[in-house]
Design a protein around this motif. Structure first.
Motif, PDB file in Angstrom:
ATOM      1  N   PHE A  16      35.605  76.842  25.978  1.00  0.00           N
ATOM      2  CA  PHE A  16      37.027  76.484  25.907  1.00  0.00           C
ATOM      3  C   PHE A  16      37.633  76.270  27.289  1.00  0.00           C
ATOM      4  CE2 PHE A  16      36.573  77.947  21.545  1.00  0.00           C
ATOM      5  CZ  PHE A  16      37.155  76.868  20.913  1.00  0.00           C
ATOM      6  N   LEU A  17      37.077  76.949  28.274  1.00  0.00           N
ATOM      7  CA  LEU A  17      37.565  76.714  29.636  1.00  0.00           C
ATOM      8  C   LEU A  17      37.337  75.252  30.015  1.00  0.00           C
ATOM      9  CD1 LEU A  17      38.566  77.914  32.412  1.00  0.00           C
ATOM     10  CD2 LEU A  17      36.149  78.012  32.999  1.00  0.00           C
ATOM     11  N   LEU A  20      39.343  72.774  27.638  1.00  0.00           N
ATOM     12  CA  LEU A  20      40.776  72.656  27.922  1.00  0.00           C
ATOM     13  C   LEU A  20      41.044  72.032  29.280  1.00  0.00           C
ATOM     14  CD1 LEU A  20      42.170  75.966  26.415  1.00  0.00           C
ATOM     15  CD2 LEU A  20      42.558  73.645  25.622  1.00  0.00           C
ATOM     16  N   MET A  21      40.170  72.328  30.235  1.00  0.00           N
ATOM     17  CA  MET A  21      40.333  71.720  31.572  1.00  0.00           C
ATOM     18  C   MET A  21      40.256  70.201  31.454  1.00  0.00           C
ATOM     19  SD  MET A  21      40.442  73.640  34.489  1.00  0.00           S
ATOM     20  CE  MET A  21      39.194  73.293  35.710  1.00  0.00           C
ATOM     21  N   SER A  25      43.372  67.651  31.967  1.00  0.00           N
ATOM     22  CA  SER A  25      43.246  66.608  32.995  1.00  0.00           C
ATOM     23  C   SER A  25      43.421  65.230  32.373  1.00  0.00           C
ATOM     24  CB  SER A  25      41.879  66.684  33.682  1.00  0.00           C
ATOM     25  OG  SER A  25      41.685  67.964  34.174  1.00  0.00           O
ATOM     26  N   PHE A  28      47.037  64.673  31.623  1.00  0.00           N
ATOM     27  CA  PHE A  28      47.747  64.470  32.879  1.00  0.00           C
ATOM     28  C   PHE A  28      47.482  63.064  33.434  1.00  0.00           C
ATOM     29  CE2 PHE A  28      47.426  64.602  37.534  1.00  0.00           C
ATOM     30  CZ  PHE A  28      48.768  64.768  37.824  1.00  0.00           C
ATOM     31  N   ALA A  35      52.513  56.167  33.873  1.00  0.00           N
ATOM     32  CA  ALA A  35      53.779  56.087  34.616  1.00  0.00           C
ATOM     33  C   ALA A  35      53.663  55.062  35.734  1.00  0.00           C
ATOM     34  CB  ALA A  35      54.117  57.457  35.195  1.00  0.00           C
ATOM     35  N   LEU A 390      52.415  78.349  27.607  1.00  0.00           N
ATOM     36  CA  LEU A 390      52.234  77.516  28.809  1.00  0.00           C
ATOM     37  C   LEU A 390      51.688  76.139  28.435  1.00  0.00           C
ATOM     38  CD1 LEU A 390      52.298  77.421  31.913  1.00  0.00           C
ATOM     39  CD2 LEU A 390      49.967  78.281  31.921  1.00  0.00           C
ATOM     40  N   PHE A 391      50.692  76.157  27.569  1.00  0.00           N
ATOM     41  CA  PHE A 391      50.081  74.887  27.170  1.00  0.00           C
ATOM     42  C   PHE A 391      51.074  74.047  26.366  1.00  0.00           C
ATOM     43  CE2 PHE A 391      46.675  72.009  26.286  1.00  0.00           C
ATOM     44  CZ  PHE A 391      45.786  72.258  27.323  1.00  0.00           C
ATOM     45  N   ILE A 393      54.340  74.139  26.687  1.00  0.00           N
ATOM     46  CA  ILE A 393      55.347  73.595  27.620  1.00  0.00           C
ATOM     47  C   ILE A 393      54.757  72.397  28.367  1.00  0.00           C
ATOM     48  CG2 ILE A 393      56.655  74.094  29.740  1.00  0.00           C
ATOM     49  CD1 ILE A 393      56.941  76.987  28.637  1.00  0.00           C
ATOM     50  N   TYR A 394      53.512  72.562  28.776  1.00  0.00           N
ATOM     51  CA  TYR A 394      52.829  71.476  29.489  1.00  0.00           C
ATOM     52  C   TYR A 394      52.782  70.214  28.625  1.00  0.00           C
ATOM     53  CZ  TYR A 394      48.868  68.967  31.564  1.00  0.00           C
ATOM     54  OH  TYR A 394      48.065  68.016  32.114  1.00  0.00           O
ATOM     55  N   ILE A 397      56.277  68.696  28.203  1.00  0.00           N
ATOM     56  CA  ILE A 397      56.780  67.957  29.374  1.00  0.00           C
ATOM     57  C   ILE A 397      56.088  66.595  29.474  1.00  0.00           C
ATOM     58  CG2 ILE A 397      56.804  67.954  31.916  1.00  0.00           C
ATOM     59  CD1 ILE A 397      57.766  70.749  31.831  1.00  0.00           C
ATOM     60  N   LEU A 398      54.800  66.582  29.174  1.00  0.00           N
ATOM     61  CA  LEU A 398      54.084  65.300  29.190  1.00  0.00           C
ATOM     62  C   LEU A 398      54.677  64.347  28.150  1.00  0.00           C
ATOM     63  CD1 LEU A 398      50.392  66.444  29.533  1.00  0.00           C
ATOM     64  CD2 LEU A 398      51.617  65.006  31.123  1.00  0.00           C
TER      65      LEU A 398
ATOM     66  N   ILE B   5      42.097  78.183  35.163  1.00  0.00           N
ATOM     67  CA  ILE B   5      42.741  77.259  34.211  1.00  0.00           C
ATOM     68  C   ILE B   5      44.266  77.384  34.257  1.00  0.00           C
ATOM     69  CG2 ILE B   5      42.575  78.688  32.099  1.00  0.00           C
ATOM     70  CD1 ILE B   5      41.842  75.982  30.711  1.00  0.00           C
ATOM     71  N   ILE B   9      46.764  74.344  35.185  1.00  0.00           N
ATOM     72  CA  ILE B   9      47.880  73.928  34.311  1.00  0.00           C
ATOM     73  C   ILE B   9      49.216  74.026  35.052  1.00  0.00           C
ATOM     74  CG2 ILE B   9      49.140  74.484  32.185  1.00  0.00           C
ATOM     75  CD1 ILE B   9      46.451  75.068  30.911  1.00  0.00           C
ATOM     76  N   TYR B  12      49.384  70.972  37.265  1.00  0.00           N
ATOM     77  CA  TYR B  12      49.701  69.769  36.491  1.00  0.00           C
ATOM     78  C   TYR B  12      51.156  69.803  36.004  1.00  0.00           C
ATOM     79  CZ  TYR B  12      44.728  68.440  36.146  1.00  0.00           C
ATOM     80  OH  TYR B  12      43.448  68.049  36.417  1.00  0.00           O
ATOM     81  N   LEU B  13      51.555  71.002  35.615  1.00  0.00           N
ATOM     82  CA  LEU B  13      52.919  71.164  35.103  1.00  0.00           C
ATOM     83  C   LEU B  13      53.936  70.764  36.175  1.00  0.00           C
ATOM     84  CD1 LEU B  13      53.960  72.299  32.413  1.00  0.00           C
ATOM     85  CD2 LEU B  13      54.317  74.472  33.541  1.00  0.00           C
ATOM     86  N   CYS B  16      53.917  67.023  36.611  1.00  0.00           N
ATOM     87  CA  CYS B  16      54.568  66.376  35.466  1.00  0.00           C
ATOM     88  C   CYS B  16      56.073  66.531  35.526  1.00  0.00           C
ATOM     89  CB  CYS B  16      54.052  66.943  34.160  1.00  0.00           C
ATOM     90  SG  CYS B  16      52.415  66.393  33.836  1.00  0.00           S
ATOM     91  N   LEU B  19      57.224  64.065  37.839  1.00  0.00           N
ATOM     92  CA  LEU B  19      57.198  62.740  37.210  1.00  0.00           C
ATOM     93  C   LEU B  19      58.419  62.532  36.323  1.00  0.00           C
ATOM     94  CD1 LEU B  19      53.602  61.983  35.864  1.00  0.00           C
ATOM     95  CD2 LEU B  19      55.060  60.451  37.131  1.00  0.00           C
ATOM     96  N   LEU B  20      58.732  63.600  35.605  1.00  0.00           N
ATOM     97  CA  LEU B  20      59.880  63.534  34.692  1.00  0.00           C
ATOM     98  C   LEU B  20      61.168  63.294  35.483  1.00  0.00           C
ATOM     99  CD1 LEU B  20      60.737  63.871  31.753  1.00  0.00           C
ATOM    100  CD2 LEU B  20      60.984  66.296  32.158  1.00  0.00           C
TER     101      LEU B  20
END
Lengths: 467, 354
Positions: A16-17, A20-21, A25, A28, A35, A390-391, A393-394, A397-398, B5, B9, B12-13, B16, B19-20
């Protein structure tokens, strides 16, 4: 026993490390590359809009229709009013059980003709051909024996007279400039064999001539899908486009070079994902024949397509998509890792395999590992919650970033209340909605043997009534 | 491991979020730009209305016009105020030095801005008295670091400037650099050229042995649309030459539909009868035969109605109707269902179109 549990947990941790990495990525990169490209495009477009040329290639628009009596008139009317010099519209009624053909014949005063059709790609028998007199552009209706969407498109290819064709869903509408936009890459490069357009949710839009007014749909599911489309389709496809690696051109709106599609064998009629199958087939065909080719994505060519408005319909649609993906990935599994197929066979294939096809199963495995760790006393619950948030929110935001990119690149104006709703939707989509979709995809294989060629029907609304 | 990790994150956060923020600022700036654009156009309109075609672009204004946003303002105002082509050209002539300065400046800009400058230039109807040669040279230099969109606009500027040698040079650059350009764009674009068509065609066709097929097909399509027959012998020779690229030969066959020349008839008949091995030549040949009304043509077309190739059948029937030989054709249908279907369908379509 405990050694085995520890081994599973250790494996799960490492797996999973890495998983998810790569995913973080990829997301992102998608949004960042998207963009960058959209920003440059926007800058160019501000000048390009001042350049008024009348460039065109003649294009045939193919509209496969199955039980579309509710939306077909509105869709065809909109297709006949596009701002493009030379094109024809061919509606293929794939043995509808409702009055799809009748409403068209009555509305456009169509009459039966004995049109000889060259069978360049195989298809089920054609029953009748109708043509409409006096429409602004040539309109043809073909009634045929039911054979599925791919088969209907093959009939359209056979009956079309121009060198490029556009396929569009019968419940979709194009903007007046969509045809001009989607043909541009083909005019710029003769090696282009297919161009995908940007699919957006029709419930959010109202047309007033050339003007498009935008309002986030009142339907919760529809607005949820707006966010999902922006993140997944817009950003991700721009990234894959960077290395000619797109494996999907949505069946709702795509342009194809006819002779190459015919040479490759046309659409498959035994899959639920005929759109993805065709694109994979074109990659394989062109690479096997050492042809120079390019498959492009054009985010400025917009198609407004109705998103399912109820959970039941959404589940049917996603089930179909996921099974289509499965059929395509297994059929073209030989591409994976082969040098001949370049980055499509490695990066794109790997992404679709691990992060689209297998993702629901991997998530279930994740749940299993989490429970195992919990029972084994190895679960750090505060970390789990923090990490999930955290994930989320990430991801949110994306999604918001992708949403704003689309707003500015398409010169849309949204109200303040829509803006707040959009931000809220992004969070809900990431925290909750995507897991609902994962559940649907996980269940897609139930009854696969019986339903593998069954589309299922989705409730349609008139565009003017859809909210 | 989890620190790694989480770190990634968070990183990247942060990007991002940046970017926003960028997007939000960008949207705000775009709104402001849109407002300023309207103001600029209005100010240029006032200036042009006041001075008409006698407006002089001084050094300060030229400096401003180096920014593409200002140039779009001027162009929009010109479109609204200087609609008369002669007045517009007078405006250009009075500011020739300024436009040359701008051309040299835009040569260094990005491809889209170069394209826009070329587009502005192409909007003037040059008459050979505005130092077009110099401007053509600068336009040719702009081909470097160009995109297809830019090249199309540069070619349009060259057509408007009317120097056949520069157009030839432009095409040579496309050929040398292997820059694909759609033959349709080439043919449609060349129609904007207001100079001597014969001289231009001859100049371009000199390269028929060197240039790529898309350029040659474009030139032949352009010649097809010209009124005069100044090109027949050269094209006939190339059609008979087996080394000529197939696409070019198809275009030449179609050319002879618009420019009737009895010398080609035997060749067209031979193609229509599919005497060679390649039935692709029969497709345009059957269509071109509609311009050659004689018994031989009708016989060959009646035979072509039974071809295995769908397009040959279709074109043969179209030509037979155009030659008003449908009666004879109907007598020759025999038991061929495919020929009959095509004959009936084309007949009904032509009747409806009429």
């Amino acid at each position: 026993m405990s050694t085995m549990v520890n081994a599973i947990l250790k494996f799960g941790q490492v797996f999973f490390l890495i998983y998810l990495m790569i995913y973080a990525s990829y997301l992102f990169l998608s949004v960042a590359v998207g963009a960058n490209k959209l920003y440059k495009e926007d800058h160019r477009r501000s000048i390009k809009n001042e350049l008024k040329h009348d460039y065109y290639f003649p294009v045939s628009i193919l509209v496969p229709a199955y039980n579309e009596e509710v939306t077909i008139i509105e869709s065809v009317e909109s297709l006949l009013s596009l701002d493009y010099r030379l094109y024809e519209v061919i509606v293929v009624d794939d043995g509808s059980k409702d009055d799809t053909a009748k409403v068209l014949i009555d509305h456009f005063h169509m009459h039966k003709v004995s049109k000889p059709i060259r069978i360049a790609v195989p298809c089920k028998p054609i029953l009748e051909v109708y043509e409409a007199p006096g429409t602004k552009k040539k309109l043809t209706l073909i009634r045929k024996v039911n054979g599925g969407k791919g088969d209907a498109l093959n009939v359209g290819i056979n009956a079309s007279q121009y060198p490029y064709f556009v396929c569009i869903d019968a419940d979709s509408m194009l903007q007046t400039d969509s045809l001009t936009r989607i043909i541009q890459p083909a005019m710029e490069d003769d090696d282009i064999v297919a161009v995908g357009g940007l699919i957006r949710v029709a419930q959010c839009v109202r047309f007033d001539g050339d003007k498009v007014s935008y309002h986030l749909s009142d339907n919760f599911l529809a607005s949820m899908q707006v966010m999902e489309y922006d993140r997944s389709f817009l950003a991700s496809r721009i990234l894959l486009d960077g290395f000619n690696g797109n494996l999907i051109i949505s069946g709702a709106f795509g342009l194809f070079k006819k002779d190459v599609v015919i040479a490759a064998g046309g659409y498959a009629n035994n899959t639920l994902g005929e759109d993805m199958e065709l694109v994979a087939k074109l990659h394989v065909f062109c690479r096997n024949n050492n042809m120079r080719y390019s498959i492009r994505y054009e985010p400025n060519a917009i198609c407004w397509s109705q998103a399912p408005a109820s959970l039941g319909d959404l589940m049917k649609q996603r089930r179909r998509w996921h099974l289509g993906l499965f059929q395509c990935m297994t059929r073209y599994g030989f591409m994976f890792g082969k040098l001949r197929y370049g980055l499509v066979g490695t990066v794109s294939y790997f992404y679709y395999l691990m992060y689209e096809l297998y993702s629901p199963f991997i998530e279930v495995f994740g749940l299993f590992v989490t429970l195992l760790a919990l029972f084994n006393g190895q679960l750090n619950i505060p970390f789990l919650i923090r990490f999930h948030l955290l994930f989320a929110i990430y991801g949110s935001i994306l999604t918001i970033t992708a949403f704003f990119q689309r707003i500015y690149t398409q010169n849309l104006k949204i109200s303040r209340s829509d803006l707040y709703r959009a931000i809220l939707m992004c969070f809900i989509e990431n925290i909750f909605f995507r897991f609902v979709l994962d559940y649907v995809r996980f269940n897609a294989f139930l009854g696969y043997g019986k339903n593998k060629n069954n589309w299922g029907s989705i409730k349609r609304f008139k565009h003017s009534e859809a909210k | 491991m989890r620190i790694i990790i989480e770190g990634v994150i968070y990183f990247y956060l942060f990007i991002c979020a940046a970017l926003l923020l960028f997007n939000v600022i960008y949207i705000y700036r775009q709104t402001q730009k849109e407002k300023n654009k309207e103001k600029r156009i209005e100010s240029w309109k006032q200036k042009l209305k006041k001075d008409k075609q006698n407006t002089i672009l001084d050094d300060k204004t030229v400096e401003k016009l180096k920014d593409a946003q200002h140039l779009t303002g001027l162009y929009n105002a010109m479109d609204a105020v200087l609609k008369d082509k002669k007045k517009r050209l007078t405006f250009y002539k009075k500011n020739m030095a300024a436009f040359q300065k701008l051309a040299l400046e835009y040569e260094k800009h990005n491809a889209m801005e170069k394209a826009f400058f070329a587009y502005v230039l192409a909007s003037f109807e040059f008459d050979g008295t505005a130092n077009e040669g110099i401007m053509s040279q600068i336009m040719l230099q702009c081909f470097e670091d160009s995109t297809i969109y830019c090249r199309e606009n540069l070619l349009h500027a060259l057509y408007a400037l009317g120097k056949s040698q520069a157009i030839e040079h432009g095409f040579a650059l496309l050929n040398e650099n292997d820059w694909y350009h759609s033959p349709k764009l080439i043919a449609d674009g060349l129609l904007k050229y207001r100079g001597d068509q014969k001289e231009l065609c001859e100049r371009l066709w000199r390269h028929h042995d060197e240039w790529r097929d898309y350029l040659l097909v474009g030139v032949v399509q352009y010649a097809s649309m010209c009124k005069d027959d100044f090109f027949n012998d050269e094209l006939l020779k190339d059609l008979q030459d087996k080394d000529t690229q197939d696409e070019v030969r198809f275009a030449i066959i179609r050319y002879f539909m618009h420019h009737k020349d009895e010398k080609i008839l035997p060749l067209l008949l031979s193609y229509a009868r599919e005497e060679g091995t390649d039935d692709r030549f029969a497709i345009p040949a059957c269509l071109s035969l509609q311009s050659y009304p004689c018994e031989e043509s009708i016989d060959a077309l009646c035979q072509a109605m039974h071809s295995r190739n769908w397009y040959v059948r279709k074109n043969a029937v179209i030509s037979l109707y155009k030659l008003k030989a449908d009666k004879k054709a109907s007598e020759n249908l025999g038991d061929d269902r495919y020929a009959r279907e095509m004959f009936e369908y084309v007949g009904a379509s032509l009747k409806e179109a009429a």
